[in-house]
Every structure is written in structure tokens, then in C-alpha cells.
Scaffold this motif. Structure first.
Motif, PDB file in Angstrom:
ATOM      1  N   PRO A 227       0.808  -1.223   0.000  1.00 20.54           N
ATOM      2  CA  PRO A 227       0.000   0.000   0.000  1.00 20.54           C
ATOM      3  C   PRO A 227       0.846   1.280   0.000  1.00 20.54           C
ATOM      4  O   PRO A 227       0.481   2.273  -0.623  1.00 20.54           O
ATOM      5  N   GLN A 228       1.998   1.240   0.674  1.00 19.05           N
ATOM      6  CA  GLN A 228       2.883   2.409   0.678  1.00 19.05           C
ATOM      7  C   GLN A 228       3.410   2.676  -0.733  1.00 19.05           C
ATOM      8  O   GLN A 228       3.363   3.808  -1.211  1.00 19.05           O
ATOM      9  N   SER A 229       3.895   1.642  -1.402  1.00 21.17           N
ATOM     10  CA  SER A 229       4.410   1.806  -2.766  1.00 21.17           C
ATOM     11  C   SER A 229       3.311   2.275  -3.713  1.00 21.17           C
ATOM     12  O   SER A 229       3.539   3.146  -4.561  1.00 21.17           O
ATOM     13  N   CYS A 230       2.126   1.705  -3.581  1.00 24.99           N
ATOM     14  CA  CYS A 230       1.010   2.108  -4.449  1.00 24.99           C
ATOM     15  C   CYS A 230       0.606   3.554  -4.196  1.00 24.99           C
ATOM     16  O   CYS A 230       0.217   4.270  -5.131  1.00 24.99           O
ATOM     17  N   SER A 231       0.725   4.006  -2.961  1.00 25.73           N
ATOM     18  CA  SER A 231       0.428   5.400  -2.649  1.00 25.73           C
ATOM     19  C   SER A 231       1.390   6.332  -3.374  1.00 25.73           C
ATOM     20  O   SER A 231       0.981   7.336  -3.962  1.00 25.73           O
ATOM     21  N   PHE A 232       2.672   5.987  -3.368  1.00 26.60           N
ATOM     22  CA  PHE A 232       3.641   6.808  -4.101  1.00 26.60           C
ATOM     23  C   PHE A 232       3.407   6.727  -5.605  1.00 26.60           C
ATOM     24  O   PHE A 232       3.548   7.720  -6.316  1.00 26.60           O
ATOM     25  N   ARG A 233       3.030   5.557  -6.089  1.00 27.02           N
ATOM     26  CA  ARG A 233       2.682   5.411  -7.509  1.00 27.02           C
ATOM     27  C   ARG A 233       1.517   6.339  -7.855  1.00 27.02           C
ATOM     28  O   ARG A 233       1.562   7.088  -8.834  1.00 27.02           O
TER      29      ARG A 233
END
Length: 186
Positions: free
Chosen positions: A81-87
């Protein structure tokens, strides 16, 4: 794009601020070359402008089990979820002056490439598999299943010097929004 169900963060152990990142603001980044998922190497210390670096323990893989009791480790859950938020906020971060964005973990580049492709990340992930970068900065870590993993945090770096840290981060899917708000307020 990969759309995942939003985790119920009320069921996940939140991290506490143990002071392990208090020393970082004002430190220059070490001149360490890190492998990227773009098949290159980068020394973050040499980058000019605003760099956002988010640090995470490890991304899961659909075909591999997470360590036992992963959700019980405060701050461990939430790397995807953290990576997807930055994406999802990548373009907005650029409009607020972010010239460079990377994710960093101790996972090897081969493992990270799978995650970057599966999550459709428009930026590279970096591998600090030997913990050279982490040790140089004395980044907070934890141990699980014979692995040394980095505790979740983010930092804003300007011309190679850390100017702001976010630690601990919870919930992780709001990390990019916190950074955007800080950039707006600065």
C-alpha cells in the motif's frame, strides 16, 4: 494498475517512535551506489534537487508467504500500500518540486523487479541488500526470520542532505500524502 483492498489498519500493530531516526535531519547521504530496478546503479548523494526516499521492510510476493506473525510486528505490514500510494501520487509529487523518487529495502533487485512490475511503479526501487547505506546512516532496523529489515520511514533530501524525516509511518498508505502536505506547508 493493481488495485488492492485497503487494509483495516485498526487490526494491525502500529509502530511507536523509538527515536531511532532523530539523528538523521541535517546528515548528508552517504556516497553508496545502490542497484535499481532499472538495471542501473545510483548514488543518492549525487542527486541534485528534491529527493523523496521511502524506506520499507519488504514487499510480499503472491507466491511466497510472509514471515510468521508479520502483522503482529509493529510497522511491518503495508509495504505494497505504501508503494502504491507513491505510484498514485507520483505526478503530484513532481508538481510540488520532487525531482527524484525511490523506494528502498534490503530485498535483492530481482525480487524488487517483480514487485515494481506487478505494481506498475513509475519509479525505481533500490536494493540495500548488504545494508551499506543503512549502516552509514544508522537507519532503524529489525530482525525476523534471519533477515535484517529496515523499519518503515521516509525522508525528504535536498541536494544530498536530509531535511525532513517521517518516522514512524502509520498507516503506510498515507505516506505520500503526508509528504505532499509537508511540501505544501514548507
Amino acid at each position: 494498475m493493481t488495485n488492492l483492498a485497503k487494509p483495516d489498519w485498526t487490526t494491525i500493530a502500529p509502530p511507536v517512535d523509538d527515536g531511532a531516526a532523530d539523528h538523521l535531519v541535517g546528515m548528508p547521504l552517504p556516497n553508496v551506489k545502490l542497484a535499481t530496478t532499472d538495471d542501473t546503479y545510483v548514488s543518492l548523494a549525487s542527486l541534485r534537487g528534491i529527493l523523496v526516499l521511502y524506506i520499507y521492510p519488504m514487499t510480499g510476493s503472491p507466491d511466497k508467504a510472509l514471515p510468521d506473525n508479520w502483522d503482529a510486528i509493529p510497522g511491518a505490514r503495508g509495504c505494497t500500500p505504501q508503494s502504491c500510494s507513491f505510484r498514485d501520487h507520483f505526478e503530484e509529487l513532481k508538481t510540488h518540486g520532487v525531482a527524484h523518487l525511490f523506494g528502498l529495502s534490503t530485498q535483492d533487485t530481482k525480487y524488487q523487479k517483480e514487485a515494481a512490475a506487478r505494481l506498475h511503479l513509475p519509479f525505481a526501487l533500490l536494493s540495500d541488500e548488504a545494508l551499506t547505506f543503512a549502516k552509514a546512516l544508522k537507519l532503524p532496523t529489525f530482525e525476523v526470520d534471519d533477515m535484517t529489515l529496515l523499519k518503515r520511514m521516509s525522508m525528504i533530501v535536498r541536494d544530498g542532505v536530509i531535511v525532513k524525516t517521517f518516522y514512524p509511518i502509520f498507516p503506510p498508505d498515507q505516506d505520500a500524502e503526508q509528504i505532499i502536505q509537508h511540501l505544501l506547508d514548507a
